[in-house]
Design a protein around this motif. Sequence first.
Motif, short mmCIF file in Angstrom:
data_model
loop_
_atom_site.label_atom_id
_atom_site.label_comp_id
_atom_site.label_asym_id
_atom_site.label_seq_id
_atom_site.Cartn_x
_atom_site.Cartn_y
_atom_site.Cartn_z
N ILE A 125 31.67 -39.30 -50.85
CA ILE A 125 32.38 -37.98 -50.74
C ILE A 125 31.80 -37.01 -51.51
N HIS A 141 40.36 -37.09 -46.59
CA HIS A 141 39.62 -37.83 -46.01
C HIS A 141 39.98 -39.42 -46.52
N GLY A 185 38.50 -33.69 -49.67
CA GLY A 185 38.21 -34.99 -49.97
C GLY A 185 39.37 -35.80 -50.13
N CYS A 234 32.52 -32.44 -47.82
CA CYS A 234 33.85 -31.65 -47.78
C CYS A 234 34.01 -30.36 -48.71
N ASP A 276 30.82 -33.74 -57.30
CA ASP A 276 31.29 -32.62 -57.64
C ASP A 276 30.62 -31.91 -58.62
N CYS A 281 35.30 -32.73 -54.16
CA CYS A 281 36.41 -33.63 -54.54
C CYS A 281 37.74 -32.67 -54.84
N CYS A 322 31.42 -40.25 -55.46
CA CYS A 322 31.75 -38.93 -55.09
C CYS A 322 31.18 -37.93 -55.92
#
Length: 358
Positions: free
Chosen positions: A9, A19, A16, A74, A37, A12, A35
């Motif tokens: 992903i 999802h 996110g 995202c 970010d 965040c 993840c």
Amino acid sequence: MKRIIQLAIVGCGWAGDIHMEGLRPLADRFAVRACVDNSSDRRSDFANRYGIPVQAETLAEVLAMQDIDVVVICTPPGLHHPMAVEALKAGKHVICEKPLTSSMELVDDLRKVESRSIGRVMPIFQYRFGNGAERVRRAIASGSTGKHFVTTVEIARTRGAEYYKQAWRGKFATELGGLWVTQAIHIHDLLYSLVGPAVAVTSFSDTRVNPIEVEDCGVACLKMGDGSLVSVGATLGSVKQQTRIRMCFEHVTFERLVDHETQRIADDPWTVLPRSDAVKREIDAAMDIEPSPFSYFGRQYELFHAALMSGTPFPVTLDDARASIELVTALYLSARSGSTVHLPISKDGDGYHGWAPQ
């Protein structure tokens, strides 16, 4: 392709989170492995809440991970295109939030990159996978509705100063536009999946609610390919957040009105108003389908997994995203020129390279 797909992903924030909620019941098909970010606090909080084992500051870090199959983008919209290109060049599949990008030209560029990659792109348009919308779509496809006459849509949302505290919002360079690309784009895609596409667009837009550079109020009239008509009215200054759709066909009318605090526009129940008992029986039969246990994001991810397993097209494709971006382009062009914009828009036409003011 292995049965359990490994995801990363990217971004965040709230998108996110949505999802992750859609993926939660699909743990037998997907595992979120990483993840990404640029905020250490945000990615740490995200990873801890969802039990994600790997945290990364940059996209490049997860693209180097051999066990990542799919990158889910995202991030703010201005980053979508370059990140999708980077992921495709690394051989990853891409799932990307809306709006996919800022021009038809950049969608076509993604097509070229995708054609040279083992990865494919699935844009996110979850409204078309609402359980109610799927049943209405089946009724329309059966022919029992007769021809489409007119659809009216009202999008009444609330966005104020708190929303625009995030510096990327309200700007063409980073959010890519206002309500046409953010709040209304899902409804437009839903309409396209039911009765579209449009062949002519007339629109007006203005900035009346917030001190931002993009539009927060708009109205539009669309002429669809079959000759039917659609009207859309949208604002970000409503006291109450509601969306309403009324679809008038030759033999039936479909209606849906939702309060966004508790309901979703494309889910059941839709009001079905048939013209006769005979039509009712036909409509009921067409809409009597075995429902998926999933809806919205969950349903789109379910179909995405099935497509990966079978090698078939994704449930939403770059062609779908291009049609959406073309409609957005026409909405902006019409509002600025005061004239009707006819579709399709050619590569030599106004707006092909983007709608942001120069």
